[in-house]
Write a protein that holds these residues in place. Structure first.
Motif, mmCIF file in Angstrom:
data_model
loop_
_atom_site.group_PDB
_atom_site.id
_atom_site.type_symbol
_atom_site.label_atom_id
_atom_site.label_comp_id
_atom_site.label_asym_id
_atom_site.label_seq_id
_atom_site.Cartn_x
_atom_site.Cartn_y
_atom_site.Cartn_z
ATOM 1 N N GLY A 4 15.571 1.851 -5.343
ATOM 2 C CA GLY A 4 16.757 1.900 -4.494
ATOM 3 C C GLY A 4 16.453 2.267 -3.059
ATOM 4 N N VAL A 5 15.471 3.108 -2.838
ATOM 5 C CA VAL A 5 15.101 3.508 -1.476
ATOM 6 C C VAL A 5 14.644 2.289 -0.680
ATOM 7 C CG1 VAL A 5 13.503 4.883 -0.095
ATOM 8 C CG2 VAL A 5 14.503 5.847 -2.180
ATOM 9 N N TRP A 6 13.778 1.465 -1.300
ATOM 10 C CA TRP A 6 13.251 0.314 -0.582
ATOM 11 C C TRP A 6 14.298 -0.785 -0.438
ATOM 12 C CZ3 TRP A 6 9.463 2.020 1.897
ATOM 13 C CH2 TRP A 6 8.559 2.912 1.339
ATOM 14 N N ILE A 7 15.192 -0.918 -1.422
ATOM 15 C CA ILE A 7 16.294 -1.883 -1.281
ATOM 16 C C ILE A 7 17.170 -1.523 -0.088
ATOM 17 C CG2 ILE A 7 18.397 -2.760 -2.372
ATOM 18 C CD1 ILE A 7 16.984 -2.463 -5.068
ATOM 19 N N VAL A 21 0.837 -1.210 0.000
ATOM 20 C CA VAL A 21 0.000 0.000 0.000
ATOM 21 C C VAL A 21 0.867 1.253 0.000
ATOM 22 C CG1 VAL A 21 -1.715 1.314 1.309
ATOM 23 C CG2 VAL A 21 -1.927 -1.174 1.109
ATOM 24 N N VAL A 22 1.862 1.279 0.869
ATOM 25 C CA VAL A 22 2.729 2.459 0.967
ATOM 26 C C VAL A 22 3.576 2.597 -0.292
ATOM 27 C CG1 VAL A 22 4.658 3.486 2.237
ATOM 28 C CG2 VAL A 22 2.771 2.408 3.475
ATOM 29 N N GLY A 23 4.057 1.474 -0.839
ATOM 30 C CA GLY A 23 4.882 1.524 -2.038
ATOM 31 C C GLY A 23 4.140 2.116 -3.214
ATOM 32 N N GLY A 75 8.344 -4.693 -3.956
ATOM 33 C CA GLY A 75 7.625 -5.520 -4.927
ATOM 34 C C GLY A 75 6.591 -4.722 -5.703
ATOM 35 N N ALA A 76 5.847 -3.865 -5.008
ATOM 36 C CA ALA A 76 4.837 -3.039 -5.682
ATOM 37 C C ALA A 76 5.488 -2.076 -6.660
ATOM 38 C CB ALA A 76 4.017 -2.277 -4.648
ATOM 39 N N THR A 77 6.623 -1.504 -6.261
ATOM 40 C CA THR A 77 7.326 -0.553 -7.134
ATOM 41 C C THR A 77 7.872 -1.242 -8.371
ATOM 42 O OG1 THR A 77 7.951 0.724 -5.160
ATOM 43 C CG2 THR A 77 9.131 1.189 -7.208
ATOM 44 N N LEU A 78 8.487 -2.419 -8.179
ATOM 45 C CA LEU A 78 9.063 -3.133 -9.316
ATOM 46 C C LEU A 78 7.986 -3.636 -10.265
ATOM 47 C CD1 LEU A 78 11.900 -5.179 -7.572
ATOM 48 C CD2 LEU A 78 12.138 -3.136 -9.003
ATOM 49 N N ALA A 138 11.585 -5.246 7.543
ATOM 50 C CA ALA A 138 12.175 -5.767 6.308
ATOM 51 C C ALA A 138 11.089 -6.267 5.353
ATOM 52 C CB ALA A 138 13.161 -6.889 6.632
ATOM 53 N N TRP A 139 10.111 -6.980 5.896
ATOM 54 C CA TRP A 139 9.017 -7.462 5.049
ATOM 55 C C TRP A 139 8.154 -6.308 4.553
ATOM 56 C CZ3 TRP A 139 8.222 -11.974 2.736
ATOM 57 C CH2 TRP A 139 8.980 -13.068 3.160
#
Length: 863
Positions: free
Chosen positions: A27-30, A17-19, A67-70, A59-60
C-alpha cells in the motif's frame, strides 16, 4: 529528453533495490505511484515539463519497489516452500509424490535426471495438493542401464523419494545456489533409490510446453547419435544449441573459463545474434520481403526459446532482438541504448528479482558496452575507412565521405593503378576490388578485436567480483571463438533440420559442423596452454565496482553523444579502476595481534582457516566429497575447494597462503586442496603420514608442479609464528601407509598467551586414549571435535583432559553416516562444553587475543 527509456529503466531498477531493502507493505508504494502520477499530470497541465519528468521517474521508481514487494509476497500458500517452512510438510522421511514431468528424462553418465512440476504429496496419511518444482536424480549401480524410454515430458508420474530443499553452504563468499535453482522453478531435490519407484500414472495430454520439451529431448538424442564417434563435439553442441551442460568435460569447461570464452558454451545473446543473422542472411539472399524476413526471424527465435533449457538469458536476448527487428520493420532508427533499456524494463516488469541475477547483469552490461562504447569507437576508427572501400573505382562517390576517407580512397586508387599496370589485362580491371577485399577483411578483424577488447575490459570488474578470474588472453581468444560460434549455431541447427527430413543428409552435414566445433576446441585449448595468461583474484571492493560502472555509464552517454573530450577524460579513471581491479593492492582482512580459527561449512568434510597474530596464514584441509569422482569425463559432486573454500578466502582478500596442511588422505579432507593449489600462491604443504593412494600421490605431484615445498610433520615437531606456539601431537609413524586412515591424522595444538586451540583431524578412540595416556599437553579452550562427531570420537577421557570451553563439529546436513552421533553430543553436553555445528551454525570463527576467546557464527553472528 534523450534516451528516455534508459532513465525510466534506471528509476525502475533503483525502486526494486529499495523495495527489497525497505520491506514495506504494498500500500505504501501504491500510494507513491498514485501521488507521482497525479503530480505529473498537474505539472504537465501547467507546462512544467521538468518537474513532470521528475514525477514520472518517481512513479517508475515506486512501481519498481511495488513490483519487488509483490513478487516477494506472491508465493501461493500451497507452494512447497511455504509448506516446508511452516512445518506442514515433513521432509525427514521418504514421501510419495505425484506430478508431471517437465522434461524428458536426460540420460547421464551416472544415471538420469528429470524435472517434475509437483501436484500432490502424501504426508501423514493425507493427500496434500501443492505446487513447485523438483529435480529428481537417479544414480545407477555399476553395470546397470536403467530404462527411461517409457517416460516423456508431460507424463503424470508417482514416485517414492526423500526430498530436501536445496541448501547453500553457510560459508561467506558462497553463491546463492538455492536462488539460482528457484529461478529455474526447482525448489526441491531428491534421488531415487530404484527405477521401479518411478511409476507412470496413465496417459495425460501434453501441453504445448511439454511438446516442445519432447522435441528438445529428441534433438538431444539425435545429437548424441550423429556425433557418437566424437563425444566432446556432441557435448559442446548439446550445450551451445540446447543448453544441456551435463556432458561437458570438466577440463574442457575450465579451459573455456580460463580463456574467458565460456560464454560461447552458455546459451546467450551471442547465439541469438548468430541465429538471427543466419536467418536474415538466407531470407535476403532468397529475395524475401522485409515483412516475411522479420516473420521468419520471429519464428526461429520463438522455436529457439521454446526448446532451450536455461531460458532466462535467451529470453532476454530474444526480447532485445525483437525490439530491434520491430524498429527495423517500422523504419525507425534504432537507438541501441534505448532499445537495450526497453528490453531490460520488460524483463524487470515480468520478474523484478532478475535484477540480482548475475547473468542478467552481465548480459545487459555487455550489450551496454557494445552499444554505448564499442560501436561508437568503431564509428570513429575503422567504420569511415571501411565504408570508403565501397565502389572504390567510382570517383563521383568521393564527396560523400569525410576528408580523411576521401584521401584514403585516393591513395588506394593510386595503389590499385600501380598494381593494374603490372597485372595481366584480365586481372587489371579487378585491381581495385582485389585491393579493397583484404582491406575490408582487415577492418572487420580490427572491429571484432576492438569490440572483444572493450567488452572484456568493461566486464572485468564484474567478472572478478563473480568469478574471481582475470584472463589476459580473453580479448584474443574471443575473436576466433565468436566467429566459430557464429558458424556452429546455424550449422548445428541446419544439421538437426536435415536430420528431421532425411538422416542421410544430416550425416553429410554433421562432419562440417563437427569441424567447426573441433576448431573451437583446438583454439581454446591451445590458448589455454599459454603460460600465465589467466589468474585468480579476490573481487574488488564495492566502492571500486560502483565508481567504475558509474564512470562507464557516463562514458557511454558521452560516446553516444559524440563528446570525445568527455569520453577521453572518463577513460582515465576507468583505466585506473581497471588497474586496481586487476592487481588488487588491498591487504587481506586479518586482525593484527589476533589468533583466528574459522571452521568452514564444507558439508561432510573438514576445512579450517587459521590466521596468526603476525599475519601468517594456514589452511588445514580443503574439504571434499566421497562422490567427487569422474564418470565419462563428468565430475560427480561439487568441487568444494573451488566452490566453497576458495570464495571464502577471496572474500577475505587473500591471494596467498603460507601453508596448507593435509590432516590425512581421505577425500573429504584432501580433494579441495587441489583447487587451492591452483587458485592461490602457496608456500608449503604440510603432511602427516603418507598414504599409498592415487589421490594423495596426485596432490603431492600437483604441489611440486606448482613449486610448493612439501614438509613432513610428525609427533614432536614444533613451530613458532609470532607469539603462537604450534605443536604436532600426531602422527607418530613416519612410514607410508597402504591406505588412508583416520588415525593417521595430523593433530595440531596452537597456544597463544593463556589460550589454546586443539585441532585433531579425524582421530578416533585409540589415538585419543594414546594421547591422554602419554600425558601430552592437550588442555585447550577450543576443540575441533574429531571425526565429525562420530561415536568413537570425543571420548570422556579426552574431554576430561582437554577441558574445552567451546567445541565445533564439522559435519554435513543429513549426512549418511549419522554424524554427529547422539552419544557424542551427550558427552559434550555432560562436560558443559558449548558446542557448535557447521550444518546448523554455518562457518564458526574463534578468535583470541591470548586472554579472551570470542565466537562468531555465520548464522547468528557474534555469540
Amino acid at each position: 529528453m534523450r534516451l528516455p527509456a534508459l532513465w525510466l529503466t534506471v528509476a525502475f531498477a533503483a525502486g526494486i533495490v529499495v523495495g527489497l531493502a525497505a520491506d514495506l507493505i504494498p500500500g505504501v508504494w501504491i500510494a507513491c505511484v498514485v501521488a507521482s502520477v497525479v503530480a505529473g499530470f498537474a505539472f504537465t497541465r501547467r507546462n512544467w515539463f521538468r518537474p513532470a519528468w521528475m514525477a514520472t521517474l518517481l512513479a517508475w521508481f515506486a512501481l519498481g519497489a511495488l513490483g519487488a514487494t509483490l513478487e516477494h509476497a506472491a508465493v501461493p500458500a500451497n507452494h512447497v516452500t511455504q509448506l516446508v517452512s511452516s512445518g506442514r510438510l515433513d521432509l525427514s522421511e521418504p514421501l510419495r509424490w505425484r506430478g508431471r514431468l517437465r522434461s524428458d528424462p536426460v540420460r547421464l553418465p551416472w544415471g538420469f535426471r528429470t524435472e517434475i512440476d509437483l501436484e500432490q504429496v502424501e504426508s501423514a496419511g493425507q493427500s496434500v495438493q501443492l505446487s513447485g518444482g523438483m529435480r529428481l536424480n537417479y544414480y545407477r549401480r555399476e553395470g546397470e542401464e536403467p530404462s527411461i524410454v517409457a517416460f516423456r515430458a508431460g507424463d503424470r508420474v508417482e514416485f517414492l523419494a526423500r526430498a530436501r530443499t536445496p541448501r547453500n553452504f553457510l560459508t561467506p563468499g558462497f553463491y546463492d545456489s538455492r536462488a539460482q535453482l528457484a529461478r529455474q522453478n526447482i525448489h526441491l531435490t531428491a534421488s531415487l533409490r530404484s527405477v521401479e519407484l518411478l511409476v507412470k500414472l496413465g496417459d495425460a495430454a501434453p501441453t504445448l510446453a511439454h511438446r516442445f520439451a519432447r522435441v528438445r529431448g529428441h534433438l538431444l538424442t539425435r545429437l548424441s547419435v550423429l556425433f557418437r564417434s566424437a563425444p566432446d563435439q556432441a557435448a559442446v553442441l548439446r550445450a551451445m544449441l540446447l543448453g544441456d551442460y551435463n556432458f561437458l568435460d570438466r577440463d574442457v569447461s575450465q579451459s573455456f573459463q580460463r580463456t574467458s570464452v565460456y560464454h560461447v558454451l552458455v546459451i546467450s545473446g551471442l547465439h541469438v545474434v548468430a541465429l538471427v543473422a543466419f536467418v536474415w542472411w538466407v531470407a535476403r539472399r532468397l529475395r524475401v520481403s522485409l515483412v516475411l524476413t522479420v516473420i521468419a526471424v520471429f519464428i526461429a527465435l520463438a522455436f529457439f526459446v521454446a526448446i532451450v533449457e536455461d531460458r532466462p538469458p535467451i529470453e532476454r536476448a530474444a526480447l532485445m532482438a525483437t525490439v530491434v527487428l520491430l524498429a527495423r520493420l517500422l523504419f525507425r532508427r534504432v537507438q541501441i541504448l534505448n532499445t537495450l533499456a526497453v528490453a531490460a524494463l520488460l524483463v524487470l516488469l515480468l520478474r523484478p528479482s532478475s535484477l540480482s541475477d548475475a547473468s542478467f547483469q552481465l548480459s545487459f552490461l555487455a550489450a551496454l558496452i557494445i552499444g554505448g562504447i564499442a560501436l561508437p569507437l568503431v564509428d570513429i576508427t575503422s567504420a569511415p575507412f571501411r565504408k570508403a572501400l565501397e565502389n572504390l573505382s567510382d570517383v563521383t562517390r568521393d564527396a560523400a565521405h569525410s576528408p580523411r576517407a576521401i584521401q584514403f580512397r585516393l591513395d588506394l586508387r593510386s595503389i590499385a593503378d600501380w598494381f593494374a599496370s603490372r597485372l595481366p589485362a584480365r586481372l587489371a580491371q579487378w585491381s581495385a576490388s582485389l585491393l579493397a577485399g583484404p582491406c575490408a577483411a582487415a577492418f572487420r578483424l580490427w572491429e571484432v578485436f576492438l569490440i572483444s577488447l572493450t567488452v572484456q575490459l568493461g566486464l572485468l570488474p564484474l567478472m572478478a567480483h563473480f568469478f574471481h578470474r582475470i584472463s589476459v588472453s580473453g580479448p584474443l581468444a574471443n575473436m576466433p571463438a565468436s566467429v566459430l560460434s557464429a558458424l556452429i549455431v546455424p550449422f548445428g541447427f541446419v544439421t538437426l533440420g536435415l536430420d528431421a527430413l532425411w538422416t542421410r543428409l544430416a550425416t553429410l552435414a554433421a562432419p562440417i559442423t563437427g569441424w567447426f566445433v573441433q576448431a573451437l576446441l583446438f583454439v581454446v585449448q591451445a590458448i589455454n596452454a599459454w603460460p600465465r595468461t589467466a589468474y585468480r583474484i579476490p573481487g574488488p571492493p564495492a566502492w571500486v565496482l560502483v565508481a567504475f560502472y558509474f564512470c562507464l555509464v557516463l562514458a557511454a552517454l558521452a560516446a553516444v553523444a559524440r563528446h570525445r573530450r568527455w569520453t577521453l577524460l572518463l577513460s582515465l579513471p576507468l583505466a585506473a579502476l581497471l588497474f586496481v581491479t586487476a592487481t588488487y593492492p588491498f591487504p587481506p582482512q586479518l586482525a593484527p595481534g589476533i589468533l583466528e580459527a574459522s571452521v568452514l561449512d564444507v558439508g561432510q568434510g573438514d576445512s579450517i582457516f587459521v590466521a596468526f597474530p603476525d599475519g601468517r596464514t594456514l589452511l588445514i584441509d580443503g574439504g571434499g566429497t566421497y562422490g567427487a569422482n569422474r564418470v565419462g569425463g563428468v565430475r560427480i559432486g561439487m568441487d568444494i575447494g573451488e566452490s566453497v573454500v576458495s570464495p571464502y578466502l577471496w572474500q577475505r582478500g587473500i591471494r596467498r597462503l603460507d601453508v596448507i596442511a593435509l590432516s590425512h588422505a581421505h577425500t573429504d579432507h584432501l580433494d579441495g586442496l587441489n583447487a587451492i593449489l591452483e587458485n592461490f600462491r602457496v608456500q608449503e604443504l604440510w603432511i602427516g603420514r603418507a598414504a599409498d593412494t592415487q589421490p594423495f600421490r596426485d596432490l603431492l605431484a600437483h604441489a611440486r608442479a606448482r613449486g610448493v615445498r612439501v614438509v613432513d610433520h610428525s609427533r614432536g615437531n614444533a613451530f613458532s609464528w609470532g607469539a603462537v606456539t604450534g605443536l604436532v601431537l600426531w602422527p607418530e609413524d613416519r612410514s607410508q601407509a597402504t591406505a588412508a586412515s583416520n588415525n593417521d591424522s595430523l593433530v595440531l595444538r596452537l597456544e597463544y598467551g593463556r589460550r589454546a586451540f586443539l585441532l585433531p583431524g579425524d582421530i578416533e578412540k585409540p589415538i585419543e586414549s594414546d594421547l591422554v595416556l602419554r600425558g601430552d599437553p592437550l588442555v585447550a579452550d577450543v576443540l575441533k571435535v574429531p571425526h565429525h562427531g562420530s561415536r568413537t570420537s570425543a571420548t570422556e577421557s579426552l574431554l576430561e583432559v582437554v577441558h574445552p570451553s567451546f567445541a565445533v563439529i564439522s559435519v554435513g546436513e543429513t549426512n549418511s553416516f549419522g554424524h554427529p552421533h547422539r552419544e557424542t553430543l551427550d558427552r559434550l553436553r555432560a562436560a558443559h562444553v558449548r558446542t557448535f555445528r557447521t550444518d546448523q551454525d554455518g562457518t564458526v570463527t574463534f578468535t583470541s587475543d591470548g586472554n579472551v576467546v570470542w565466537v562468531k557464527t555465520f548464522v547468528a553472528g557474534d555469540k
